[in-house]
Scaffold this active site. Structure first.
Site, PDB file in Angstrom:
ATOM      1  CG  ASP A 183     -23.789  51.905  35.608  1.00 42.02           C
ATOM      2  OD1 ASP A 183     -24.867  50.919  36.407  1.00 42.02           O
ATOM      3  OD2 ASP A 183     -22.779  51.475  36.273  1.00 42.02           O
ATOM      4  CG  ASP A 239     -20.813  54.494  33.658  1.00 42.73           C
ATOM      5  OD1 ASP A 239     -21.330  55.226  34.929  1.00 42.73           O
ATOM      6  OD2 ASP A 239     -20.698  53.856  33.716  1.00 42.73           O
ATOM      7  CG  HIS A 244     -21.078  48.140  38.052  1.00 40.16           C
ATOM      8  ND1 HIS A 244     -19.869  48.677  38.336  1.00 40.16           N
ATOM      9  CD2 HIS A 244     -21.269  47.078  39.260  1.00 40.16           C
ATOM     10  CE1 HIS A 244     -20.049  48.800  39.965  1.00 40.16           C
ATOM     11  NE2 HIS A 244     -20.996  47.657  40.483  1.00 40.16           N
ATOM     12  CD  GLU A 256     -18.519  50.560  33.501  1.00 43.26           C
ATOM     13  OE1 GLU A 256     -17.935  50.083  34.299  1.00 43.26           O
ATOM     14  OE2 GLU A 256     -19.670  51.145  33.946  1.00 43.26           O
TER      15      GLU A 256
END
Length: 604
Positions: free
Chosen positions: A167, A21, A162, A23
């Site tokens: 995540d 994952d 998040h 960001e």
């Protein structure tokens, strides 16, 4: 016997997944940058390792992103740049299947960073848990397929927030839950994941287990029905992979999808080489006549075109031709329509009669001439003796025995005249007639020497370093094998010759093998790199050759000119264009060998 992994594929339990994952500072890989990477490596339900780091994006983080993720500019100020992080992450994922929730987003950022750094993207297999969820999670269970919705549905103890690693951990639990559901749909191996999200009926996908245990080498497969009847026959370089593809969305044919729904078993026939598999497929279709195969199920019924044996010979479409009439016949043709077209081209060039009445040398006086005679298009041997008809027969026999010059020149003159008069539809009819004639005559030229040859042995280098050996008798594949690297080849050649099928010459043209099988064998022989080991030919004096003025030499040139002419009419002439249908073009000078000596093998 226990099957190995190379036969079954890789079970999902033994596969290594890296769930990732990211960001980022925004939604576009081109305009935004990565701020955090989190990943979890798992196999068989166990966590093997984790990867987590903040990334200095080199640009400011928008306030809206900070509110969403909690990542501030101060947090990433001392973090390593992506140029230091990405190589380490790619090493962490080496050899694993990459998983992400909405994988297009995460993989898109990773690939964009890789391209900017001029790194080679490893192209891992990618699984998107969003796509899988859309297949097995209904709206009754969850209002949407967001990670925050799916994680509690599958009992994940981790709540998505998040942040990349959190995540990723939640996505691991979602992945395991989804795979558990999909196992009931036949998704049990790594190979199934490529199409797991495709819209395939559940019943059909469950039948993918029919491919389990099939060999991974070349061969033929038979789909069997409830009573053991053969529904469909196919060939494959990798039997298991090809059969498994029938149970995925890769199969688009409606008839074949219907066949798969009916099938209850698959019978494999392993073969030594792809050539053997292709030949066995042809023979199997002819033997079993499976209802779902569109390929000809009666190859022995392909028509020929021959000169009749009578006082005033004519052209006749027949099913068989005795071998002693090989110089008076061409073919076989793919259909009766093609044979009739070829006959029309021959009649136009030679003036042979087209009536079907069997005529005596001396007219009986009980018949009257037809309208063609009144139009001057027939010599009317039905009402009078016509000695000059013999010259027309001679020209026809010449056109069926290696010299297509007269037929090609006649057709091209007519086509040029019609095209000049803008009668393009009529010109196309004449073109199709000529092409049908050339194809039938070329088939006779190419197949004849091979179907008359008692024995030919040829070899070609195999991909594993050995030799692929082929034994051909009278145009029929009699045996084939692949030698081990470094093995004494000639000893295998002798064994192949002794153990090969005993093939007897046919009494009719193409009798020992169908034209389709002979064509397969010929294409193998004509492949660059093929070597003749032994060639016992029936026509020892003339060798293995095609006529210099024959159809085999003329067909490629005519086809190329037809393509150029089409482009010329559509796009206009280029500087180097020559008109195709110019009546003065000659068919002489073909890069082929003389029919009566000096020929070289098609496999030389």
């Amino acid at each position: 016997m226990q099957l190995g992994l190379d036969e079954l594929g890789t079970p999902l339990f033994d596969a290594t997944f890296v769930v990732v994952d990211l960001e980022t500072t925004g939604g576009s890989p081109r305009e935004s940058a990565i701020t955090e990477i989190g990943a979890v490596k798992v196999r068989g339900g166990d966590v093997l390792g984790e990867f987590q780091t903040l990334v200095n994006p080199g640009v400011g983080i928008p306030p809206t992103i900070t509110v969403l993720t909690g990542i501030t500019n101060a947090m990433v100020m001392t973090a390593p740049p992506i140029t230091e992080v990405l190589p380490a992450f790619l090493e962490f994922t080496r050899g694993a299947i990459l998983v992400a929730h909405n994988a297009r987003f995460d993989v898109g950022f990773l690939r964009a960073a890789s391209d900017r750094m001029e790194l080679t993207w490893p192209r891992p297999q990618v699984v998107d848990t969003v796509a899988l969820a859309r297949r097995v999670v209904t709206r009754d269970e969850a209002p949407n397929h967001k990670l925050a919705t799916l994680a509690p549905l599958f009992g994940s103890p981790t709540a998505p927030d998040h942040r990349a690693l959190t995540d990723a951990r939640a996505t691991v639990d979602v992945l395991h839950g989804l795979l558990a559901r999909m196992s009931g749909l036949g998704v049990t191996h790594v190979e199934d994941l490529a199409t797991a999200a495709d819209p395939v009926p559940a019943g059909r996908r469950r039948k993918a287990t029919l491919a389990d245990g099939l060999p991974t080498g070349p061969g033929v497969y038979h789909f069997l029905g409830p009573r053991g009847e053969v529904l469909y026959i196919g060939t494959a370089v990798n039997l298991r992979r090809r059969v498994r593809s029938y149970f995925t969305a890769a199969e688009k044919r409606t008839r074949i999808a219907e066949m798969v729904d009916v099938a209850t078993a698959v019978r494999p026939i392993p073969c030594a080489t792809p050539l053997e598999a292709a030949v066995r497929e042809l023979r199997g279709i002819a033997e079993h006549r499976p209802p779902y195969n569109r390929r000809s199920r009666s190859p022995e019924r392909q028509p020929w075109l021959r000169l009749t044996d009578e006082a005033y010979p004519r052209l006749s479409v027949v099913r068989t031709v005795p071998v002693d009439l090989a110089d008076r016949a061409i073919g076989p043709f793919s259909s009766r329509v093609q044979a009739d077209r070829a006959a029309a081209a021959l009649v136009a060039a030679t003036g042979l009669r087209t009536c079907t009445t069997r005529l005596a040398r001396t007219p009986t006086g009980r018949t009257s001439a037809c309208v063609l005679a009144e139009m001057g298009k027939c010599l009317a041997p039905c009402v009078r003796e016509v000695p000059e008809y013999d010259d027309r027969v001679r020209r026809a026999q010449q056109a069926m025995d290696g010299d297509v010059t007269a037929v090609v020149d006649t057709a091209r003159r007519v086509i040029a005249r019609l095209a000049g008069q803008q009668r393009y539809e009529e010109a196309a009819v004449r073109r199709d007639q000529l092409l049908a004639y050339l194809r039938g005559a070329s088939r006779a030229e190419r197949h004849g020497p091979l179907q008359r040859a008692p024995q030919i042995i040829a070899a070609r280098r195999h991909s594993d370093g050995g030799w692929e050996l082929v034994l051909i008798r009278f145009g029929r594949l009699a045996a084939t094998t692949v030698t081990k690297p470094g093995a004494a080849v000639m000893g295998v050649v002798r064994a192949l010759a002794e153990s090969g099928e005993d093939v007897q010459p046919g009494r009719c043209l193409g009798g020992a093998a169908t034209s389709e099988e002979t064509e397969l064998v010929l294409r193998w022989l004509e492949t660059p790199g093929t070597r003749l080991v032994e060639a016992t030919l029936a026509d020892a004096g003339s060798g293995w050759s095609v006529p210099v003025h024959g159809a085999t030499a003329a067909l490629p040139r005519f086809t190329d000119r037809h393509v150029r002419d089409t482009e010329h009419r559509a796009l206009g002439p280029s500087r180097n264009d020559t008109p195709i249908f110019h009546p003065d073009h000659s068919t002489h000078g073909a890069p082929a060998t003389d029919r009566h000596g000096g020929g070289s093998s098609g496999a030389a």
